[in-house]
Write a protein that holds these residues in place. Structure first.
Motif, PDB file in Angstrom:
ATOM      1  N   SER A  51       0.288   4.058  -3.088  1.00 22.60           N
ATOM      2  CA  SER A  51       1.095   5.069  -3.840  1.00 22.60           C
ATOM      3  C   SER A  51       2.603   4.456  -4.430  1.00 22.60           C
ATOM      4  O   SER A  51       3.057   5.087  -5.355  1.00 22.60           O
ATOM      5  CB  SER A  51       1.391   6.212  -3.109  1.00 22.60           C
ATOM      6  N   GLU A  52       2.765   3.451  -3.759  1.00 25.00           N
ATOM      7  CA  GLU A  52       4.069   2.668  -4.273  1.00 25.00           C
ATOM      8  C   GLU A  52       3.672   1.850  -5.543  1.00 25.00           C
ATOM      9  O   GLU A  52       4.567   1.393  -6.269  1.00 25.00           O
ATOM     10  CB  GLU A  52       4.784   1.650  -3.158  1.00 25.00           C
ATOM     11  N   SER A  93      -3.906  -5.192   8.941  1.00 19.44           N
ATOM     12  CA  SER A  93      -3.304  -4.874   7.564  1.00 19.44           C
ATOM     13  C   SER A  93      -2.586  -3.712   7.688  1.00 19.44           C
ATOM     14  O   SER A  93      -1.571  -3.366   7.210  1.00 19.44           O
ATOM     15  CB  SER A  93      -4.312  -4.743   6.435  1.00 19.44           C
ATOM     16  N   VAL A  94      -3.149  -2.897   8.601  1.00 17.16           N
ATOM     17  CA  VAL A  94      -2.534  -1.274   8.902  1.00 17.16           C
ATOM     18  C   VAL A  94      -1.363  -1.883   9.585  1.00 17.16           C
ATOM     19  O   VAL A  94      -0.303  -1.148   9.326  1.00 17.16           O
ATOM     20  CB  VAL A  94      -3.438  -0.478   9.615  1.00 17.16           C
ATOM     21  N   SER A  95      -1.431  -2.354  10.520  1.00 11.24           N
ATOM     22  CA  SER A  95      -0.212  -2.622  11.346  1.00 11.24           C
ATOM     23  C   SER A  95       0.843  -3.451  10.542  1.00 11.24           C
ATOM     24  O   SER A  95       2.139  -3.207  10.690  1.00 11.24           O
ATOM     25  CB  SER A  95      -0.276  -3.265  12.673  1.00 11.24           C
ATOM     26  N   GLN A  96       0.585  -4.201   9.759  1.00 13.49           N
ATOM     27  CA  GLN A  96       1.383  -4.926   8.870  1.00 13.49           C
ATOM     28  C   GLN A  96       2.168  -4.114   7.896  1.00 13.49           C
ATOM     29  O   GLN A  96       3.368  -4.127   7.788  1.00 13.49           O
ATOM     30  CB  GLN A  96       0.583  -6.179   8.176  1.00 13.49           C
ATOM     31  N   ALA A 130      -3.622   4.543   5.414  1.00 13.98           N
ATOM     32  CA  ALA A 130      -2.409   3.491   5.243  1.00 13.98           C
ATOM     33  C   ALA A 130      -2.485   2.656   3.865  1.00 13.98           C
ATOM     34  O   ALA A 130      -1.689   2.795   3.207  1.00 13.98           O
ATOM     35  CB  ALA A 130      -2.517   2.428   6.482  1.00 13.98           C
ATOM     36  N   GLU A 131      -3.901   2.567   3.282  1.00 12.07           N
ATOM     37  CA  GLU A 131      -4.037   1.719   2.049  1.00 12.07           C
ATOM     38  C   GLU A 131      -3.542   3.038   0.884  1.00 12.07           C
ATOM     39  O   GLU A 131      -2.955   2.593   0.027  1.00 12.07           O
ATOM     40  CB  GLU A 131      -5.646   1.806   2.148  1.00 12.07           C
ATOM     41  N   ARG A 173      -8.363  -1.612  -7.343  1.00 14.67           N
ATOM     42  CA  ARG A 173      -8.048  -1.547  -6.106  1.00 14.67           C
ATOM     43  C   ARG A 173      -7.718   0.157  -5.705  1.00 14.67           C
ATOM     44  O   ARG A 173      -8.181   0.673  -4.587  1.00 14.67           O
ATOM     45  CB  ARG A 173      -6.407  -2.145  -5.995  1.00 14.67           C
ATOM     46  N   PHE A 174      -7.174   0.776  -6.691  1.00 17.66           N
ATOM     47  CA  PHE A 174      -7.230   2.269  -6.607  1.00 17.66           C
ATOM     48  C   PHE A 174      -8.571   3.084  -6.245  1.00 17.66           C
ATOM     49  O   PHE A 174      -8.721   3.767  -5.757  1.00 17.66           O
ATOM     50  CB  PHE A 174      -6.347   3.001  -7.817  1.00 17.66           C
TER      51      PHE A 174
END
Length: 1159
Positions: free
Chosen positions: A33-34, A610-613, A27-28, A94-95
């Motif tokens: 990637s955006e 965070s994943v569900s968001q 998910a992260e 972050r990456f």
């Protein structure tokens, strides 16, 4: 044995945590990637030239010293490198953390397998874990997720981009020296594979197996996982799909896992034909396009092309006769299912008893629909077929032709299926929640009926003409007791007993000839009915809901669904009430979230939110995208309404003759407006029918959705209009500024009026939305424009004005300015340039130096106010501040690095300083001393004058903007203006009092009062730009002398005129007085006040010295330079609003009073 997933089972918890983290990492990676900074792609030439030397791929590691010395050799590269670091280190970190977590995942998985092998977990080995149902699932998932991670990274982030980001992080990060840093391992794992996600790109050799083997994983583990995936139904899905032809759909998730895991042992794909044949026969006999994870599709024809065994095995599936058979089967299936499901959806058809009697039939219908939709959606998806591959094109064409594929019909079936599923689920949930209550109420009703019958046969009740029959009375009493004794908890026994009771009631009616009495018959029939209902109710099982959940899975369409967006939007445009059916489809899509969230939830991981968001946010964004057609259609209708209102419909006068009534009626035009308005309100109604829906974990309120949609469309249109409307041609003979502003004002007024008109029909606060969004657009553009002056730039994702739901579009720049506000500002600066214009302060007007024609005046700022509002003027003011700061910084750099380092110049300044000492005295042989000094310093004044004039020009514009803002504030909201002025005065009084007596209060450090009130005061124009400190400065030697010589050097170019004050002598050598005075005043304001004191003293000394020389003549004549110096002092006092005593301290007051009378 302890449950494998129990909290005290360390072995189960360890692997569960690994799998949970795997889902969170994917998910992260998808989220990040955006946000890849475009600059790392080095796509366009300008980026390559600018950043080519500071952004490197892994070739950097071959000789870091060479690259670093290259940067250090050039100061401008060092500066760029530092700026680049400041702007990107946060996102790079972050990456890096995401990449590190992928590597850490593999390390943890390998460590877990080693622990199992070494017996760390008591009584647990790899074999026993694989025998356990949960253990088997988790181990298979652990390997599969690692493969998915690698594929996602390669698909979403190009290899070169990854390398550049890792190298940049390595160069900029201070933490790289830590002992446990595994940057080398991460770089080895994630170095470029040569794969490119661009269509038509060639696949690298041995890809992806060589990529999957960069971190070796136990071969035994891999082969055991593949063995399990090949032979078992690890998720027990087949029970939800009893029909054999649905088997490949039932095992689809497992097939995707097997597809990924096979890359860890490519030998099976290459040479083991028997195994591959078994795999294809079991998982891919009728399908070749699979969904790997959250809608990432893969076409096996292309994926398995390089592998001999896999390719041969798949050929049976891809035989054209088999393709035809499958496609035709689904074509026939579609034709039969559509009318069937439409019948089920008819109003009032799905009643409780029909549902309870036909559960198997309804579930079969759902299965058939979902299987057909899945096969057709996947096998006709454009993303699954590379258009450059001839064989794929042929297969796709055959599928489309043989299945008679029509995307609209497929979409309609998806809508109906989703609606049917949703209705059925809701009914079932309702029935399950009421199950016990209903069962007990039926039992009570049945028992009461029997008791009443018993009383009837007692012969006591006078109404019923039934003979007394004690046997029947006792029998019915017994039956009543039996019914009451039925127990809900023991449903099996209760069910058997109920069937026997029904049988007994049928028999009693036949044997005792009770048919003759209608009442008794009715009672018996009612009781039988209640007993039947009890059997039905006890059969409502939760398993049905679980089966519906499994069958209704739509995760494979997470990305493909986008290809249906245009069909959805067309259907909404034609019929806005379609939104209610779409709601069910969106909810069906939301079920895809269960896949990544299940393990995260089981592990009680903090990543759950965070994943569900992230996934819910993605889905909500898609819902917004689909529904955006409603605001778009509304605005199209609005444009037509405004056109009619402005151009076609005449204003009705207060009095008019009755024979003209017909002319003013304009029924045609008014009917058209009414029709369009009605269409707008229908659209609104459509979206509001959607009801508040929980999409994943995000609550979607249709009213909010509509408002956001309207805001988004408004922002898009207004931003485009401003971008297009404010482009100027600098070569135009007469400036395009005023005509374009007038045109723009009309456009903005059109938007404003249309918004005002629509607000009541749509039930929104039009004015509030208008002000919020227009201010956001302008502030965002100002922020982007000011970025060019900042080292640490404000990125889009940091901006308070940018929003993901209502994005402000970015347009490519057409000149040196980034946005329309920059173009407007530079056009104003161009036409009021002091080199070609002369500013007359009393008239607030600029005139052309050569033609003496008016160029522009303060009406310009009223026009900007009309066009861009207060926000526009405020933004322009902010931009001018940045420009002044930049100009002053450049100026000081020139002063320090060139002028004050020129030995000849410094000698002149030294000599001058000693000549004028003491300042209170008079310089002997004054005109010679001053003229000599100016002659020697002549060469430095060109750039000096240009900078001072630029600053002065911008200060004049800032003053004009402040005047306009203050005027409109007093006019439009006098109470606000008065409140701000009073608050400002009282605050200043308090602060002055505090400095005189420090015991009095003063705003604390953490108090934002002064900062916040300054913003409000500037917005209301209650400030003086001349008093602002723009830059921090250091002490500079000779600074007052330099400025004095500068002003003295330029006085001869000016002359005094009674009408206009100081004007330029020659148009060929232009010096404009107001910008000169204001520029110098601003410059001095940046330094300590003693410099200004010294500077004024030098001017006073100059006036006294020259006047002293003149008075020795018989008729004293006042030289023009003295007049200029006196004018400078006078203007200085006037602009700074200081008392006249400041100037009189250096020049006798009688000279001030009299100098104009002498002229």
């Amino acid at each position: 044995m302890v449950d494998f997933l129990a909290e005290n089972n360390l072995c189960g918890q360890a692997v569960l945590r690994i799998v949970s983290r795997g889902n969170a990492i994917i998910a992260e990676l998808l989220r990040l990637s955006e946000f890849i900074p475009a600059v790392f792609r080095l796509k366009d030439k300008s980026d390559q030239q600018k950043y080519g030397d500071i952004i490197c791929d892994f070739s950097y590691f071959k000789g870091p010293e060479y690259y670093d010395s290259k940067v250090e050799a050039k100061p401008e590269l060092q500066d760029l490198d530092e700026e680049f670091r400041e702007n990107n280190i946060e996102i790079l970190s972050r990456f890096y953390l995401a990449f590190e977590s992928v590597h850490k995942y593999t390390v943890d998985l390998i460590r877990y397998l080693d622990d199992l092998y070494e017996g760390v977990y008591i009584q647990q080995t790899l074999e026993t874990v694989l025998l356990n149902e949960d253990g088997k699932q988790l181990l298979c998932e652990a390997l599969y997720l690692y493969g998915v991670m690698l594929l996602v990274i390669d698909q979403k982030m190009d290899g070169e981009v990854r390398e550049r980001m890792l190298v940049s992080y390595y160069r900029y990060s201070a933490a790289r020296s830590s002992a446990d840093s595994n940057l080398d391992d991460i770089c080895k794992l994630l170095r470029s594979t040569g794969y490119s996600s661009q269509s038509g790109a060639k696949r690298p050799a041995n890809y992806p197996e060589s990529y999957f083997q960069r971190v070796p994983i136990s071969a035994t583990f891999i082969s055991m996982v593949i063995g399990r995936l090949r032979s078992d139904d690890i998720y027990n899905q087949v029970s939800a799909y009893p029909l054999p032809e649905h088997r490949s759909t039932a095992l689809a998730n497992q097939a995707a896992m097997l597809y990924v895991c096979l890359y860890f042992t490519p030998s099976i794909l290459h040479t083991q034909q028997a195994k591959m044949r078994e795999i294809v026969d079991k998982y891919f006999p009728d399908n070749w396009v699979i969904s790997v994870y959250m809608g990432i599709t893969v076409n096996l024809v292309e994926a398995w092309e390089p592998y001999k065994a896999a390719k041969i095995a798949l050929n049976y599936t891809l035989d054209s006769a088999n393709i035809r058979e499958q496609a035709s089967r689904y074509s026939v299936s579609m034709d039969g299912l559509r009318p069937q499901i439409q019948q089920l959806l008819k109003e009032g058809f799905l009643r409780e008893e029909i549902v309870l009697d036909n559960i198997p039939k309804l579930l079969n219908c759902l299965r058939d629909c979902n299987v057909a939709i899945r096969w057709l959606m996947l096998h006709t998806a454009d993303s699954a077929y590379d258009p450059n591959n001839k064989r794929l094109r042929q297969i796709k064409d055959q599928v489309i032709n043989d299945s008679k594929y029509n995307p609209k019909i497929l979409f309609q079936l998806l809508l109906d299926t989703a609606q049917f599923e949703f209705t059925l689920k809701e009914m079932f949930k309702q029935m399950l929640s009421e199950k016990q209550l209903k069962w007990e109420s039926y039992r009570t009703e049945g028992a009461e009926r029997m008791t009443e019958l018993a009383e009837v046969f007692s012969g006591v009740k006078p109404l019923t003409r039934v003979e007394k029959n004690e046997n029947l009375q006792a029998w019915f009493r017994e039956i009543s007791k039996q019914i009451e004794s039925l127990n809900y908890e023991d449903s099996t026994a209760a069910g058997r007993k109920t069937v026997q009771l029904i049988q007994a009631l049928v028999e009693v009616q036949e044997f005792h000839q009770l048919e003759s009495n209608l009442q008794v018959c009715q009672f018996l029939a009612d009781t039988r009915k209640f007993l039947h209902q009890m059997i039905r109710t006890i059969n409502i099982k939760e398993e049905v809901l679980i089966t519906m959940q499994i069958v209704g899975d739509l995760s494979y369409a997470w990305q493909i669904i986008d290809s249906f967006t245009s069909i959805m939007q067309e259907s909404i445009r034609a019929n806005p009430s379609m939104v209610t059916k779409l709601r069910a489809t969106f909810l069906k899509l939301a079920s895809a979230l269960d896949l990544p969230l299940l393990r995260i939830n089981q592990a009680n991981s903090p990543d759950l939110l965070s994943v569900s968001q992230f996934y819910s946010g993605e889905l909500v964004t898609y819902v917004r995208k689909v529904l955006q057609i409603i605001p778009e259609s509304m605005f199209t209708s609005l444009a037509k309404i405004i056109k009619l209102q402005i151009h076609a419909i005449m204003e009705v006068p207060t009095r008019l003759d009755k024979d003209k009534l017909k002319d003013y009626a304009q029924l045609g035009a008014r009917y058209e407006v009414a029709k369009l308005t009605h269409a707008i309100s229908i659209f609104t109604e459509g979206i509001l029918m959607m009801k508040t829906t929980l999409v994943g974990i995000i609550k979607v309120d249709p009213k909010q959705l509509l408002e956001d949609g309207i805001r988004k469309e408004l922002v898009r249109r207004v931003a485009y209009a401003l971008h297009k409307g404010l482009i100027f041609n600098p070569k135009a003979k007469t400036s395009e500024l005023m005509p374009k502003l007038k045109e723009m004002a009309a456009t903005m007024d059109g938007f404003y009026r249309s918004f005002e008109y629509i607000q009541d029909y749509v039930s929104i606060y039009g004015l509030k939305i208008w002000q919020e969004e227009v201010s956001r657009i302008i502030n965002y553009n100002v922020e982007q424009e000011c970025n060019s002056f900042l080292r640490t730039k404000i990125q889009d994702w940091e901006s308070v004005y940018q929003s993901t739901h209502i994005p402000i579009p970015k347009f490519p720049s057409v000149d040196e300015s980034a946005t329309f506000i920059g173009r407007l500002c530079r056009e104003i600066l161009r036409i009021t340039d002091p080199k070609v214009t002369c500013y007359v302060d009393q008239l607030n007007t600029w005139y052309d130096l050569k033609t003496h024609q008016e160029v522009t005046n303060n009406r310009l700022f009223s026009e900007i106010q009309d066009t861009l509002g207060t926000f526009g003027l405020n933004g322009l003011d902010r931009l001018l501040c940045f420009m002044i700061v930049k100009e002053l910084q450049n100026f000081l750099t020139v002063l320090q690095k060139t002028i004050l380092r020129d030995k000849a110049m410094v000698d002149v300044f030294k000599a001058m300083l000693s000549a004028v000492n003491p300042v209170k005295g008079i310089v002997g042989n004054a005109s010679k001393v001053y003229t000599n000094a100016v002659a020697k310093t002549q060469k430095i004044w060109g750039p000096y004058l240009e900078s001072i004039m630029k600053v002065g020009q911008m200060q004049i514009l800032r003053q004009q903007i402040a005047n306009e803002l203050n005027y409109s504030c007093k006019f439009d909201s006098k109470h606000l203006a008065a409140a701000l002025e009073n608050l400002n005065k009282s605050l200043l009084a308090d602060i002055e009092a505090h400095y005189q007596d420090p015991s009095l209060p003063y705003p604390k450090e953490d108090n934002n009062l002064l900062y916040e009130i300054t913003a409000s005061l500037e917005a209301a124009g209650i400030h003086n730009p001349l008093n602002k400190i723009y830059i921090t400065t250091k002490r500079l030697p000779y600074f007052p002398i330099v400025n004095f010589l500068f002003i003295f050097a330029h006085l001869p170019k000016l002359q005094y005129s009674k009408n206009q004050g100081m004007t330029c002598r020659k148009a060929t050598d232009p010096v404009d007085w107001p910008p000169l005075v204001l520029g110098l005043l601003t410059l001095l304001k940046q330094f300590h006040s003693r410099y200004t004191e010294h500077f004024l003293a030098l001017i006073g000394q100059f006036i006294r010295s020259i006047m002293d020389q003149c008075t020795s003549q018989r008729i004293p004549d006042m030289p023009s330079d003295v007049v200029g110096a006196l004018m400078f002092l006078e203007d200085y006092v006037r602009y700074t609003k200081l008392p006249r005593k400041v100037a009189e301290a250096h020049v006798p007051s009688f000279i001030f009073d009299e100098f104009r009378t002498v002229l």
